[in-house]
Each structure stands twice: as structure tokens, then as C-alpha cells.
Design a protein around this motif. Sequence first.
Motif, short mmCIF file in Angstrom:
data_model
loop_
_atom_site.label_atom_id
_atom_site.label_comp_id
_atom_site.label_asym_id
_atom_site.label_seq_id
_atom_site.Cartn_x
_atom_site.Cartn_y
_atom_site.Cartn_z
N ASP A 1 0.84 -1.22 0.02
CA ASP A 1 -0.22 -0.03 0.01
C ASP A 1 0.92 1.30 -0.14
O ASP A 1 0.57 2.35 0.79
CB ASP A 1 -0.91 -0.06 1.25
N ASP A 2 1.93 1.38 -0.91
CA ASP A 2 2.69 2.47 -0.77
C ASP A 2 2.49 3.35 -2.23
O ASP A 2 3.48 4.09 -2.60
CB ASP A 2 4.08 2.00 -0.50
N GLY A 3 1.58 3.09 -2.83
CA GLY A 3 1.19 3.91 -4.03
C GLY A 3 2.05 3.22 -5.35
O GLY A 3 1.79 3.91 -6.39
N THR A 4 2.90 2.45 -4.99
CA THR A 4 3.56 2.06 -6.46
C THR A 4 2.95 0.64 -6.74
O THR A 4 2.45 -0.25 -6.09
CB THR A 4 5.22 1.43 -6.14
N GLU A 5 3.00 0.55 -8.24
CA GLU A 5 2.53 -0.79 -8.83
C GLU A 5 3.35 -1.34 -9.79
O GLU A 5 4.39 -0.48 -10.35
CB GLU A 5 1.35 -0.23 -9.76
N LEU A 6 3.40 -2.46 -10.18
CA LEU A 6 4.25 -3.13 -11.14
C LEU A 6 3.91 -2.41 -12.48
O LEU A 6 2.92 -2.35 -12.95
CB LEU A 6 3.99 -4.46 -11.35
N SER A 7 5.18 -2.02 -13.05
CA SER A 7 4.86 -1.14 -14.50
C SER A 7 4.90 -2.24 -15.41
O SER A 7 5.38 -3.34 -15.30
CB SER A 7 5.88 -0.42 -14.58
N PRO A 8 4.60 -1.87 -16.57
CA PRO A 8 4.58 -2.87 -17.75
C PRO A 8 5.83 -3.54 -18.09
O PRO A 8 6.31 -4.70 -18.24
CB PRO A 8 4.18 -2.03 -18.96
N ARG A 9 7.29 -2.44 -17.91
CA ARG A 9 8.46 -3.00 -18.08
C ARG A 9 8.85 -3.82 -17.07
O ARG A 9 9.69 -4.87 -17.11
CB ARG A 9 9.31 -2.00 -18.23
N ALA A 10 8.39 -3.72 -15.86
CA ALA A 10 8.87 -4.53 -14.73
C ALA A 10 8.14 -5.94 -15.14
O ALA A 10 8.85 -7.01 -14.65
CB ALA A 10 8.24 -4.18 -13.55
N VAL A 11 6.91 -6.04 -15.43
CA VAL A 11 6.12 -7.46 -15.60
C VAL A 11 7.03 -8.11 -16.69
O VAL A 11 7.38 -9.40 -16.78
CB VAL A 11 4.69 -7.27 -15.93
N PHE A 12 7.37 -7.27 -17.74
CA PHE A 12 8.06 -7.92 -18.81
C PHE A 12 9.48 -8.51 -18.55
O PHE A 12 9.88 -9.65 -18.69
CB PHE A 12 8.23 -6.65 -19.93
N CYS A 13 10.23 -7.53 -17.77
CA CYS A 13 11.35 -7.82 -17.40
C CYS A 13 11.43 -9.21 -16.54
O CYS A 13 12.18 -10.25 -16.72
CB CYS A 13 12.07 -7.11 -16.60
N TRP A 14 10.41 -9.27 -15.56
CA TRP A 14 10.22 -10.26 -14.72
C TRP A 14 9.87 -11.86 -15.21
O TRP A 14 10.69 -12.73 -15.20
CB TRP A 14 9.30 -9.89 -13.53
N LEU A 15 9.17 -11.69 -16.22
CA LEU A 15 8.87 -12.64 -17.14
C LEU A 15 9.89 -13.49 -17.88
O LEU A 15 10.03 -14.67 -18.15
CB LEU A 15 7.53 -12.47 -18.13
N THR A 16 10.70 -12.42 -18.47
CA THR A 16 11.81 -12.64 -19.43
C THR A 16 12.81 -13.39 -18.45
O THR A 16 13.52 -14.70 -18.88
CB THR A 16 12.44 -11.47 -19.97
N ARG A 17 13.16 -12.90 -17.41
CA ARG A 17 13.90 -13.46 -16.46
C ARG A 17 13.67 -15.02 -15.96
O ARG A 17 14.40 -15.86 -15.92
CB ARG A 17 14.35 -12.66 -15.55
N VAL A 18 12.51 -15.04 -15.40
CA VAL A 18 11.69 -16.39 -15.13
C VAL A 18 12.09 -17.12 -16.48
O VAL A 18 12.23 -18.59 -16.08
CB VAL A 18 10.38 -16.18 -14.46
N LEU A 19 11.41 -16.84 -17.26
CA LEU A 19 11.19 -17.89 -18.40
C LEU A 19 12.67 -18.36 -18.98
O LEU A 19 13.01 -19.48 -19.18
CB LEU A 19 10.76 -17.50 -19.64
N HIS A 20 13.66 -17.42 -19.13
CA HIS A 20 15.07 -17.82 -19.32
C HIS A 20 15.68 -18.50 -18.40
O HIS A 20 16.30 -19.36 -18.71
CB HIS A 20 15.94 -16.40 -19.52
N HIS A 21 15.23 -18.39 -16.99
CA HIS A 21 16.24 -19.16 -15.90
C HIS A 21 15.40 -20.63 -16.16
O HIS A 21 16.30 -21.28 -16.13
CB HIS A 21 15.35 -18.71 -14.64
N ARG A 22 14.36 -20.87 -16.40
CA ARG A 22 13.88 -22.20 -16.65
C ARG A 22 14.36 -22.95 -17.84
O ARG A 22 14.62 -24.08 -17.82
CB ARG A 22 12.02 -22.34 -16.65
#
Lengths: 222, 222
Positions: B75-96
Motif C-alpha cells: 500500500d505504498d502507491g507503487t505498482e508493477l509497471s509494464p516493463r517490470a512485468v516484462f522483465c520479470w517474465l523474461t528472467r523467469v522464462l530464461h531461468h527455466r
Amino acid sequence: FLMSKSRFNPYEGNGGTTAGVAGDDFVVMASDTRLCEESTYVVSSRNYPHLYDLGNSSVLAAAGFNGDVIQLIKLLYIHGRRYLYQFNKEMSITARASLLERVLYQHRGFPLYVGNLLGGMDEEGRGALFSYDPVGSYERISYIADGSAAAIVLPFLHNQVGLRNMADAGAAPRLTKERTVQILKDIFVSAAEWDIHCGDSLLIKMITKEGVAEETMALRTD
Amino acid sequence: RRVHGGAVVGVCYDQGVLLAADTVGSFGSLAKLKHVSRVHKINDMVAVGFSGDLADGDCLLNELQNMVIDDSVLDDGTELSPRAVFCWLTRVLHHRRNKLDPFYNQFIVAGFDKKANKPFMGCVNLLGYSWEESIIATGMGLHFALPYMRSQQEAKSGVPFTFEEAQTVLTKSMACLYARDCRGWPQYQVVKVDGAGVVKSDVQYSRVAFKESADYIEGRNS
């Protein structure tokens, strides 16, 4: 029948052709901007340059498997920031070159499928260009090409930049930044004609002691 | 054989992004699950769509949804940005992919970048191969939807689509996918992402007239 079942292949070629030329006081790096799936002949993006700024006027040209390129760039970025915060100065190009060799060799058992060219200004103000194989073997070199159309670009560079294999080459004129850019533009137009994975547009980065300047040029989109 | 989803198609327009996917879960050539949702709102700035293995896609979606819950708990006013989601997905998929045990998916991340005030769309696949583009299609959409959408975009000569144009392009692409892909399905959902937020539509229907089908075959006349 069961023995011919295909296993998951973790690698894929994603196109991209890169080239670099180092002069007395400059380095010019070039890459096309096509990102494609080589096995299915699909172009994913027409605006994906393969040149990456690493800081301190150093530029990495990296083409091969895009998933590994992204991992490599992030690793190099993190190493560069750690060095900056620890020593309060940017890494020199020779330090970066050595670091890249270490990072690539650390993945010797499951290589990063990336062909790297690292360019920047060395501490004596001369252009420095290093060329790598996927597991880190590297040398400092004055011109090189890598990526899918390397076999088209490199012989041309041997002839026009290295002045090799000519009977009456005569005295070599000093290579200027403008002449280098012209040579690279000419050869990438040919590379886009003859290599299906090369095309869309050309990005050129010119590195001097003043910093990095950019230029783009359209290439064939087919 | 595992249950998998078909194409996801995404189009950027001047104010946002449209993302569409049909609602069938295929089990090889059997249309096993008929009301599968493959496009999802993540938060007010981001939506994702995935094709490929539905179990793997749902697993990653669940992780993303948990991350959004964590954000709202903080509840600090920040949200996942599109680039954050994109980066996270890329790292997780690449890791697997590095573990040779991939999440067998192609994800499209669609969002509105509030800082840059521009739409964002990126695609990442099971290898960790990722790129940003204004027109993306996965699966069969690569062959049926992508060329059509690109030709429409080129006809605009660099001007982005308007919302109505993007809608038309998307509707026609989904209709083409139903008509031409034998594992296609007439029902699909669309997610719209713009500066005001993310809106997921009700199930929509592709209107395709199959002229040659026999009158006595029911279910094909919608």
C-alpha cells in the motif's frame, strides 16, 4: 520411433549482423536492426538494434541467441555499476574486455550463444576493438564482423580496411571515421541483399573521445 | 500431449494496446476446454496474454497475481509497471530454459507506460527470447495475423493506428484465425489497456460465413 523424439533445444539463432572498425582515434560499430527466428523464417522485430552502450563510451555489439544476449547485457551492466560504486571510476575498455572474457568462460559448460564485439577508446586515446567467440576467447583487432552475414561483411572489410589480397594496393591512406562509415554502409546494403536474416535498417555508432554519436540508414526489408 | 492455447494477437494504437486470444484449450486436435481465459488484467497498467501450455501459463499468471497482491498489501502507491512485468517474465522464462525445463509459453505483455505516456507491448517466449514491438502475434497468429496487421501498419506510413483501426485489424485477425486455423475457435476475449486502466471485454464472436458448409450441419452458421 521413440528414439527419434526431438528434445527441447535451448538455443535458437535470432539473426543480427554486427561489424566494428577501430581507427587511430575512433571506433565505428555497426549492426542491422532485424530480430528474427532463424528456424521459422519469421521476423519478430524490424527495430531491434544489436549495439548496446555499456558506459564510458564503450559499445558492445552482440548477436546470436537473443535470450543469452539479454542475460549477458544485464550481467555486464551489473558488473559495470559494481565497479563504478566500488572504485569511483568507470571501467577502462581493457578492463571491460577482460571482464567479458571471464563472464563468457564462466558459462563454458552451457555457453552463452552470443558473438560479441566490444569497442571503445583505450587509455591512450586510440580506438580499441575486441572480438570474442561464444566461450570467451578474445583478441584485440582492428576490424571484424560477426553474426549471420559475417561471411559477407568480413571479406569486404579485409579488402577495403585491411587492404589484403590485392596485388597493387599501394600506400594505405589513413582510415578516417567518415570513410569507415561509408564502407560499412556499402557492405551492409550488400549483406541485406544476400543474407535473409540481415536487413530492415542499419545502426552505426561512432565512438571518439567526445563520446558516442549515432547514425541510421534504411536497408531492404525483405 | 498437454492442454494448450492457440494464438494471442496484440496491436498498439495511439492511446493504448489491444490484446486478444480465443477461449479454447486444445488437447492436440480435441477442443477440450471451451471457456479458457488466456488474456488477463494484471493491474491498472498491465495486461498479459499467453499461448502454449495452459498449466504453465496459469502458474506464471498466478505468480504475477500474487505479486500484485503483495503490492496492494504494501500500500505504498507503487505498482508493477509494464516493463517490470516484462522483465520479470523474461528472467523467469530464461531461468527455466537454463534448467532445460521450460515454461512452455509465449507471453505478450501489454501495458501503458505512465511515465513515458506511451503504450508498451512486448513478447517473451519459452527460451527467454524477448522483444518489444507495436504489433505482435504468437502461434498460428505469426502466419495468419502478423502479415495482415503489418501490411495495415505500413499503409499508415508511421502514423499509429487509431482505436477504431486497431479494433478492425484485431477483429479481422481473429476471424482469419478462426477460419484458417483448424484448431481455431470463434469465441475470443479482448483486453484494452490505456492510460485510464485495463478493461477486459466479454466473450466476442468471430463472424465468418462458411459458404460451402452443408445446411444440415448445425453450429457453423454463426
